[in-house]
Design a protein around this motif. Structure first.
Motif, PDB file in Angstrom:
ATOM      1  N   GLU A 146       1.595  16.527  -4.569  1.00 40.85           N
ATOM      2  CA  GLU A 146       0.247  17.170  -4.661  1.00 40.85           C
ATOM      3  C   GLU A 146      -0.571  16.215  -3.656  1.00 40.85           C
ATOM      4  OE1 GLU A 146      -1.499  17.329  -8.531  1.00 40.85           O
ATOM      5  OE2 GLU A 146       0.234  18.633  -9.321  1.00 40.85           O
ATOM      6  N   TYR A 147      -0.425  15.308  -3.413  1.00 34.88           N
ATOM      7  CA  TYR A 147      -1.402  14.291  -2.743  1.00 34.88           C
ATOM      8  C   TYR A 147      -0.761  13.043  -2.004  1.00 34.88           C
ATOM      9  CZ  TYR A 147      -5.529  16.361  -5.021  1.00 34.88           C
ATOM     10  OH  TYR A 147      -6.608  17.143  -5.556  1.00 34.88           O
ATOM     11  N   LEU A 148      -1.268  13.077  -0.754  1.00 30.54           N
ATOM     12  CA  LEU A 148      -0.678  12.039   0.055  1.00 30.54           C
ATOM     13  C   LEU A 148      -1.551  11.054   0.638  1.00 30.54           C
ATOM     14  CD1 LEU A 148       1.899  12.394   3.118  1.00 30.54           C
ATOM     15  CD2 LEU A 148      -0.211  11.207   3.708  1.00 30.54           C
ATOM     16  N   PHE A 149      -1.423   9.634   0.356  1.00 27.87           N
ATOM     17  CA  PHE A 149      -2.568   8.800   0.556  1.00 27.87           C
ATOM     18  C   PHE A 149      -2.141   7.872   1.702  1.00 27.87           C
ATOM     19  CE2 PHE A 149      -2.610  10.305  -3.586  1.00 27.87           C
ATOM     20  CZ  PHE A 149      -4.035  10.314  -4.064  1.00 27.87           C
ATOM     21  N   THR A 150      -2.841   7.503   2.706  1.00 31.01           N
ATOM     22  CA  THR A 150      -2.642   6.403   3.633  1.00 31.01           C
ATOM     23  C   THR A 150      -3.726   5.339   3.548  1.00 31.01           C
ATOM     24  OG1 THR A 150      -4.396   7.184   5.306  1.00 31.01           O
ATOM     25  CG2 THR A 150      -2.578   8.210   5.379  1.00 31.01           C
TER      26      THR A 150
END
Ligand SMILES: [Zn+2]
Length: 270
Positions: free
Chosen positions: A225-229
């Motif tokens: 659902e979400y990708l974080f950097t």
């Protein structure tokens, strides 16, 4: 101050100001389960589920933003049960350094088994001309090491580690509850898509690109659902996040701006 700490807090800001390379999320709640604290140019993430809180990374040494931030978020830092390190550079591992104010004193520390070599100074972090830059972070004993693709549970939270070598040799990404992917310093994203992380910080950008291709394949059959950097915020467009992974941002080019909505200088905090 060690050479690597000086580099992180004094040289990086001068090199990157005005280039839009660093655009972390502001301290706050990002989704129903995920929140973050910003310290200068980096995010520390928190994941909460059924009363259990874990963290991804720990920020800089002695940065007061952490304690103000967790207070704002309603998180008790002493109740964070585990912290998963993407890698141990001073902007990620500094917050757990034994010679600094420990931010999550009761948390079980996890890191990649290869990454430990930077803590023990078996690996040199970077060579700059004649200088060998060593890591400056020391963790208390008792940390646990993770292998590539290993899965652990913290109460009801499922965490899978995925080795993404390149920025550092033991850099890990973490997939949490099969839905939320934390990519640390492997990926830099802007409004166009995700790129190989900025080359000056990488042990090997070529290796990082190969690892990002492997990570993309790993994600293909998952419903993320979400990708974080760690330095460029987050996105729900997973396909776009991998759209430019074979390209290295040319930040040295005159007039280069990676993200025109990024602050001029994240290190300038009022
Ligand atoms: Zn970083």
């Amino acid at each position: 101050m060690s050479l690597i700490d000086y580099f992180a807090v004094h040289i990086v800001p001068r090199m990157y100001r005005g280039k839009g390379a660093l655009h972390p999320s502001e301290t706050g709640h990002l989704t129903d389960r995920i929140s973050c604290v910003r310290e200068y140019d980096v995010n520390i993430f928190f994941y909460e589920k059924n009363g259990t809180v874990i963290a991804i990374d720990a920020g800089y040494k002695n940065h007061g933003g952490f304690f103000e931030g967790v207070k704002q978020l309603g998180i008790d830092a002493d109740k964070i049960e585990a912290v998963f390190m993407t890698h141990v550079d001073p902007d990620h591992g500094g917050g757990l350094d034994v010679n600094s104010t420990c931010k999550m004193q009761n948390a079980q520390i996890y890191l990649g088994e290869i990454e430990e070599n930077y803590l023990t100074n078996i690996y040199t972090r970077k060579k700059i001309g004649p200088f060998k830059v060593k890591n400056s972070v020391v963790f208390k004993s008792g940390y646990r090491l993770l292998k590539d693709r290993e899965t652990v549970y913290i109460n009801e939270i499922k965490i899978q580690a995925i080795l993404v070598s390149g920025h550092t040799l033991g850099h890990m990404a973490y997939l949490i509850d099969d839905k939320y992917l934390f990519t640390g310093d492997s990926l830099a994203i802007n409004s166009v898509g995700g790129y190989c992380f900025f080359d000056i910080f990488n042990y090997s950008s070529k290796m990082n690109i190969e690892s990002l291709n492997t990570l993309q394949s790993f994600c293909e059959d998952k419903d993320i659902e979400y990708l974080f950097t760690s330095h460029n915020g987050y996105t729900s467009d997973i396909k776009q996040a991998f759209s430019h992974i074979n390209e290295i941002p040319q930040w040295k080019k005159k007039g280069f701006v990676f993200d025109d909505s990024a602050p001029y200088d994240c290190f300038c905090e009022k």
